[in-house]
Design a protein around this motif. Structure first.
Motif, mmCIF file in Angstrom:
data_model
loop_
_atom_site.group_PDB
_atom_site.id
_atom_site.type_symbol
_atom_site.label_atom_id
_atom_site.label_comp_id
_atom_site.label_asym_id
_atom_site.label_seq_id
_atom_site.Cartn_x
_atom_site.Cartn_y
_atom_site.Cartn_z
ATOM 1 N N LEU A 67 -1.151 -17.616 -11.885
ATOM 2 C CA LEU A 67 -2.178 -17.793 -10.850
ATOM 3 C C LEU A 67 -1.711 -17.500 -9.426
ATOM 4 O O LEU A 67 -2.473 -16.915 -8.654
ATOM 5 C CB LEU A 67 -2.750 -19.209 -10.932
ATOM 6 N N PRO A 68 -0.505 -17.870 -9.026
ATOM 7 C CA PRO A 68 -0.098 -17.499 -7.664
ATOM 8 C C PRO A 68 -0.057 -15.979 -7.471
ATOM 9 O O PRO A 68 -0.297 -15.488 -6.376
ATOM 10 C CB PRO A 68 1.302 -18.097 -7.525
ATOM 11 N N GLY A 69 0.217 -15.243 -8.534
ATOM 12 C CA GLY A 69 0.186 -13.785 -8.451
ATOM 13 C C GLY A 69 -1.206 -13.281 -8.149
ATOM 14 O O GLY A 69 -1.391 -12.283 -7.431
ATOM 15 N N PHE A 70 -2.217 -13.952 -8.681
ATOM 16 C CA PHE A 70 -3.600 -13.600 -8.385
ATOM 17 C C PHE A 70 -3.908 -13.847 -6.916
ATOM 18 O O PHE A 70 -4.524 -13.011 -6.253
ATOM 19 C CB PHE A 70 -4.535 -14.417 -9.288
ATOM 20 N N GLY A 71 -3.461 -14.980 -6.393
ATOM 21 C CA GLY A 71 -3.661 -15.267 -4.969
ATOM 22 C C GLY A 71 -2.929 -14.264 -4.098
ATOM 23 O O GLY A 71 -3.449 -13.817 -3.062
ATOM 24 N N ASN A 72 -1.730 -13.884 -4.502
ATOM 25 C CA ASN A 72 -0.965 -12.879 -3.765
ATOM 26 C C ASN A 72 -1.703 -11.547 -3.761
ATOM 27 O O ASN A 72 -1.756 -10.854 -2.742
ATOM 28 C CB ASN A 72 0.428 -12.720 -4.380
ATOM 29 N N LEU A 73 -2.291 -11.182 -4.898
ATOM 30 C CA LEU A 73 -3.064 -9.950 -4.991
ATOM 31 C C LEU A 73 -4.263 -9.978 -4.048
ATOM 32 O O LEU A 73 -4.571 -8.980 -3.390
ATOM 33 C CB LEU A 73 -3.528 -9.730 -6.436
ATOM 34 N N LEU A 74 -4.917 -11.108 -3.944
ATOM 35 C CA LEU A 74 -6.039 -11.241 -3.010
ATOM 36 C C LEU A 74 -5.578 -11.034 -1.572
ATOM 37 O O LEU A 74 -6.209 -10.303 -0.796
ATOM 38 C CB LEU A 74 -6.688 -12.620 -3.145
ATOM 39 N N ALA A 75 -4.486 -11.680 -1.204
ATOM 40 C CA ALA A 75 -3.975 -11.554 0.160
ATOM 41 C C ALA A 75 -3.568 -10.124 0.466
ATOM 42 O O ALA A 75 -3.874 -9.597 1.554
ATOM 43 C CB ALA A 75 -2.786 -12.491 0.368
ATOM 44 N N ARG A 76 -2.899 -9.478 -0.471
ATOM 45 C CA ARG A 76 -2.473 -8.088 -0.260
ATOM 46 C C ARG A 76 -3.681 -7.162 -0.133
ATOM 47 O O ARG A 76 -3.697 -6.256 0.700
ATOM 48 C CB ARG A 76 -1.572 -7.645 -1.407
ATOM 49 N N GLY A 77 -4.709 -7.394 -0.966
ATOM 50 C CA GLY A 77 -5.922 -6.586 -0.881
ATOM 51 C C GLY A 77 -6.617 -6.720 0.463
ATOM 52 O O GLY A 77 -7.086 -5.737 1.032
ATOM 53 N N VAL A 78 -6.656 -7.939 0.977
ATOM 54 C CA VAL A 78 -7.282 -8.165 2.283
ATOM 55 C C VAL A 78 -6.474 -7.489 3.389
ATOM 56 O O VAL A 78 -7.036 -6.833 4.275
ATOM 57 C CB VAL A 78 -7.451 -9.676 2.555
ATOM 58 N N THR A 96 -11.941 -5.839 -3.956
ATOM 59 C CA THR A 96 -11.435 -4.543 -4.410
ATOM 60 C C THR A 96 -10.119 -4.720 -5.165
ATOM 61 O O THR A 96 -9.910 -4.104 -6.213
ATOM 62 C CB THR A 96 -11.231 -3.605 -3.210
ATOM 63 N N ALA A 97 -9.246 -5.559 -4.657
ATOM 64 C CA ALA A 97 -7.931 -5.749 -5.269
ATOM 65 C C ALA A 97 -8.008 -6.428 -6.631
ATOM 66 O O ALA A 97 -7.229 -6.118 -7.529
ATOM 67 C CB ALA A 97 -7.030 -6.558 -4.338
ATOM 68 N N MET A 98 -8.964 -7.335 -6.799
ATOM 69 C CA MET A 98 -9.009 -8.094 -8.048
ATOM 70 C C MET A 98 -10.006 -7.552 -9.061
ATOM 71 O O MET A 98 -10.130 -8.088 -10.158
ATOM 72 C CB MET A 98 -9.319 -9.557 -7.758
ATOM 73 N N ALA A 99 -10.700 -6.472 -8.747
ATOM 74 C CA ALA A 99 -11.769 -5.969 -9.608
ATOM 75 C C ALA A 99 -11.284 -5.642 -11.022
ATOM 76 O O ALA A 99 -11.941 -5.990 -12.009
ATOM 77 C CB ALA A 99 -12.413 -4.746 -8.977
ATOM 78 N N GLY A 100 -10.145 -4.993 -11.148
ATOM 79 C CA GLY A 100 -9.635 -4.627 -12.467
ATOM 80 C C GLY A 100 -9.322 -5.834 -13.326
ATOM 81 O O GLY A 100 -9.691 -5.891 -14.504
ATOM 82 N N GLY A 101 -8.640 -6.810 -12.748
ATOM 83 C CA GLY A 101 -8.279 -8.013 -13.500
ATOM 84 C C GLY A 101 -9.488 -8.821 -13.923
ATOM 85 O O GLY A 101 -9.552 -9.325 -15.049
ATOM 86 N N VAL A 102 -10.473 -8.937 -13.048
ATOM 87 C CA VAL A 102 -11.687 -9.683 -13.389
ATOM 88 C C VAL A 102 -12.474 -8.953 -14.478
ATOM 89 O O VAL A 102 -12.988 -9.565 -15.407
ATOM 90 C CB VAL A 102 -12.553 -9.927 -12.137
ATOM 91 N N THR A 103 -12.537 -7.636 -14.386
ATOM 92 C CA THR A 103 -13.239 -6.857 -15.407
ATOM 93 C C THR A 103 -12.605 -7.053 -16.776
ATOM 94 O O THR A 103 -13.297 -7.269 -17.782
ATOM 95 C CB THR A 103 -13.242 -5.359 -15.037
ATOM 96 N N ILE A 104 -11.292 -6.989 -16.833
ATOM 97 C CA ILE A 104 -10.592 -7.191 -18.105
ATOM 98 C C ILE A 104 -10.849 -8.599 -18.636
ATOM 99 O O ILE A 104 -11.094 -8.789 -19.833
ATOM 100 C CB ILE A 104 -9.086 -6.920 -17.935
#
Length: 122
Positions: A67-78, A96-104
């Motif tokens: 889960l912290p990796g997901f938060g890191n991905l959000l911050a990097r995308g922003v 935009t950054a999390m679209a692929g992971g959420v789709t999967i």
């Protein structure tokens, strides 16, 4: 080429993050949902400060999968979206950054629902 020590550290760091989460659930009155939110927000804050990237460089998938990796991905995308599009990137970058992971997650969740038999817990 992946070295054995890379796999070892990914396992250790990813496992330590999971152990920390389990300890928070077992030893505090925090619900699993609150622990989840804590980890995502912590990853986002640490990612925004640039600290989490060092952990990702060291542990690889051991730091990006939980889960912290997901938060890191959000911050990097922003951060990337703000650099490219300006202030509107604050609203669009995380999606935009999390679209692929959420789709999967949605696709696999759908297929899991097709093969499982839902019922009430007793």
């Amino acid at each position: 080429m992946v070295k054995k020590m890379d796999i070892f550290w990914a396992f250790v760091i990813g496992g330590a993050i999971c152990v920390l989460g389990q300890l928070l659930i077992d030893l505090t009155k925090l619900t699993p949902a609150r622990v989840l939110v804590f980890f995502v927000v912590a990853g986002c804050v640490l990612g925004g400060l640039g600290v989490y990237e060092r952990l990702v460089d060291f542990a690889g998938a051991g730091a990006t999968v939980p889960l912290p990796g997901f938060g890191n991905l959000l911050a990097r995308g922003v951060k990337e979206a703000v650099d490219e599009r300006g202030l509107i990137g604050v609203l669009t970058g995380g999606f935009t950054a999390m679209a692929g992971g959420v789709t999967i997650a949605v696709v696999f969740g759908y297929f899991s629902a097709l093969v499982s038999s839902p019922g009430m817990k007793e």
